[in-house]
Design a protein around this motif. Structure first.
Motif, short mmCIF file in Angstrom:
data_model
loop_
_atom_site.label_atom_id
_atom_site.label_comp_id
_atom_site.label_asym_id
_atom_site.label_seq_id
_atom_site.Cartn_x
_atom_site.Cartn_y
_atom_site.Cartn_z
N VAL A 45 0.67 -1.09 0.11
CA VAL A 45 0.12 -0.05 -0.08
C VAL A 45 0.87 1.29 0.25
CG1 VAL A 45 -2.04 -1.01 1.16
CG2 VAL A 45 -0.23 -0.15 2.64
N MET A 46 0.37 2.39 -0.57
CA MET A 46 0.93 3.33 -0.50
C MET A 46 1.00 4.45 0.79
SD MET A 46 2.27 3.69 -3.49
CE MET A 46 2.66 5.41 -3.53
N GLN A 47 0.02 4.31 1.67
CA GLN A 47 0.04 4.90 2.99
C GLN A 47 -0.68 4.00 3.99
OE1 GLN A 47 -1.57 8.61 1.84
NE2 GLN A 47 -3.65 8.08 2.33
N ARG A 48 -0.68 4.35 5.31
CA ARG A 48 -1.35 3.70 6.09
C ARG A 48 -2.67 4.19 6.32
NH1 ARG A 48 2.06 1.07 10.06
NH2 ARG A 48 4.03 1.61 9.82
N ARG A 49 -3.63 3.28 6.49
CA ARG A 49 -5.04 3.49 6.71
C ARG A 49 -5.04 3.67 8.42
NH1 ARG A 49 -8.82 0.12 3.33
NH2 ARG A 49 -7.89 1.48 1.78
N MET A 50 -4.40 2.84 8.92
CA MET A 50 -4.50 2.42 10.51
C MET A 50 -3.61 3.41 11.11
SD MET A 50 -6.90 0.12 10.68
CE MET A 50 -7.60 -0.17 9.16
N ARG A 51 -4.12 3.97 12.24
CA ARG A 51 -3.38 5.18 12.91
C ARG A 51 -2.58 4.66 14.26
NH1 ARG A 51 -1.59 7.43 8.67
NH2 ARG A 51 -3.27 8.30 7.28
N ASP A 52 -3.61 3.78 14.75
CA ASP A 52 -3.09 3.36 15.99
C ASP A 52 -2.37 1.94 16.00
OD1 ASP A 52 -4.73 5.22 17.40
OD2 ASP A 52 -6.48 4.11 16.67
N SER A 53 -1.66 1.96 16.87
CA SER A 53 -0.54 0.63 17.32
C SER A 53 -1.40 -0.69 17.43
CB SER A 53 0.41 0.56 18.25
OG SER A 53 -0.17 1.34 19.41
N ALA A 54 -2.63 -0.57 18.23
CA ALA A 54 -3.42 -1.65 18.38
C ALA A 54 -4.72 -1.17 18.94
CB ALA A 54 -2.83 -2.58 19.46
N ARG A 55 -5.71 -1.07 17.88
CA ARG A 55 -7.31 -0.42 18.29
C ARG A 55 -7.90 -1.56 18.16
NH1 ARG A 55 -9.07 3.15 13.79
NH2 ARG A 55 -9.80 1.34 12.77
N LEU A 56 -9.07 -1.40 19.25
CA LEU A 56 -10.07 -2.39 19.14
C LEU A 56 -11.11 -2.15 18.89
CD1 LEU A 56 -10.78 -5.26 20.64
CD2 LEU A 56 -11.30 -4.04 22.54
N CYS A 57 -11.79 -2.62 18.01
CA CYS A 57 -13.13 -2.21 17.50
C CYS A 57 -13.99 -3.31 18.10
CB CYS A 57 -13.45 -2.56 16.01
SG CYS A 57 -12.20 -1.18 15.08
N ALA A 58 -15.08 -2.84 18.67
CA ALA A 58 -15.98 -3.76 19.39
C ALA A 58 -17.57 -3.84 18.77
CB ALA A 58 -15.99 -3.56 20.91
N LEU A 59 -18.51 -4.93 18.75
CA LEU A 59 -19.72 -4.74 18.66
C LEU A 59 -20.71 -5.02 19.52
CD1 LEU A 59 -19.72 -6.39 15.02
CD2 LEU A 59 -19.69 -4.15 15.34
N ASN A 60 -21.66 -4.50 19.86
CA ASN A 60 -22.63 -4.82 21.02
C ASN A 60 -23.59 -5.77 20.23
OD1 ASN A 60 -24.78 -3.35 19.93
ND2 ASN A 60 -24.28 -1.69 21.24
N ASP A 61 -24.36 -6.70 20.86
CA ASP A 61 -25.36 -7.51 20.15
C ASP A 61 -26.07 -6.89 19.15
OD1 ASP A 61 -24.24 -9.65 21.73
OD2 ASP A 61 -25.72 -9.55 23.01
N ALA A 62 -26.64 -5.69 19.24
CA ALA A 62 -27.56 -5.10 18.21
C ALA A 62 -26.73 -4.74 16.92
CB ALA A 62 -28.15 -4.06 18.85
N GLN A 63 -25.51 -4.26 17.26
CA GLN A 63 -24.73 -3.76 16.21
C GLN A 63 -24.13 -4.98 15.45
OE1 GLN A 63 -21.82 -1.96 18.83
NE2 GLN A 63 -22.61 0.16 17.95
N ALA A 64 -23.85 -6.10 15.94
CA ALA A 64 -23.48 -7.40 15.36
C ALA A 64 -24.66 -7.87 14.58
CB ALA A 64 -23.27 -8.39 16.31
N GLN A 65 -25.85 -7.83 14.99
CA GLN A 65 -26.94 -8.26 14.33
C GLN A 65 -27.28 -7.35 13.10
OE1 GLN A 65 -28.78 -11.08 14.22
NE2 GLN A 65 -29.96 -10.30 12.46
N ASP A 66 -27.02 -6.02 13.03
CA ASP A 66 -27.34 -5.13 12.01
C ASP A 66 -26.26 -5.12 11.10
OD1 ASP A 66 -29.64 -4.10 13.38
OD2 ASP A 66 -28.67 -2.46 14.30
N ILE A 67 -24.98 -5.49 11.49
CA ILE A 67 -23.83 -5.24 10.57
C ILE A 67 -23.64 -6.64 9.85
CG2 ILE A 67 -21.41 -4.94 10.40
CD1 ILE A 67 -21.82 -2.72 12.53
#
Length: 133
Positions: A84-106
């Motif tokens: 890739v030409m450049q970073r899309r991620m900026r954090d060394s270790a970012r956690l993305c979390a889904l609650n149950d409703a978000q998991a169902q929607d996504i």
């Protein structure tokens, strides 16, 4: 040259399933990634882990070797590995979390491993994740 990898794995036992294990994984990941100049985002859901990581080829290869030898992971699958030409991620270790409703929607009942690399990258950018009101 900078590379981006997207991968999923199955988590063994309680790893990635409770707050303490996720905090431990995130802490070790941040320490290792800062040392290796890797930026990443990860997600744990329903016994699986997904991650997108960016860095130099040698550093990403070391990360994959560590994860392949980690007894908390099995069936590690690399969905994408590209320069890739450049970073899309900026954090060394970012956690993305889904609650149950978000998991169902996504996810609509799908597992993380059912998503394409593009779908996982989008999900791990946390674009779709909304904070609860």
């Amino acid at each position: 040259m900078l590379y981006r990898i997207v991968f999923v794995s199955e988590m063994i036992g309680a790893s990635g399933r409770d707050v303490q294990s996720v905090a431990e994984i995130l802490g070790v990941s941040e320490r290792n990634n800062l040392r290796d100049e890797i930026s990443s985002a990860m997600m744990f859901h329903d016994g699986e882990a997904a991650q997108v990581a960016e860095g130099a080829r040698a550093d990403l290869d070391r990360l994959l070797t560590r994860l392949s030898n980690d007894p908390r992971h099995r069936n590690l699958r690399i969905l994408e590995d590209r320069p890739v030409m450049q970073r899309r991620m900026r954090d060394s270790a970012r956690l993305c979390a889904l609650n149950d409703a978000q998991a169902q929607d996504i996810l609509y009942g799908r597992r993380l491993s059912d998503l394409s690399s593009t779908g996982l990258e989008k999900l791990l950018s946390c674009e779709h994740v909304k904070m609860a009101a």
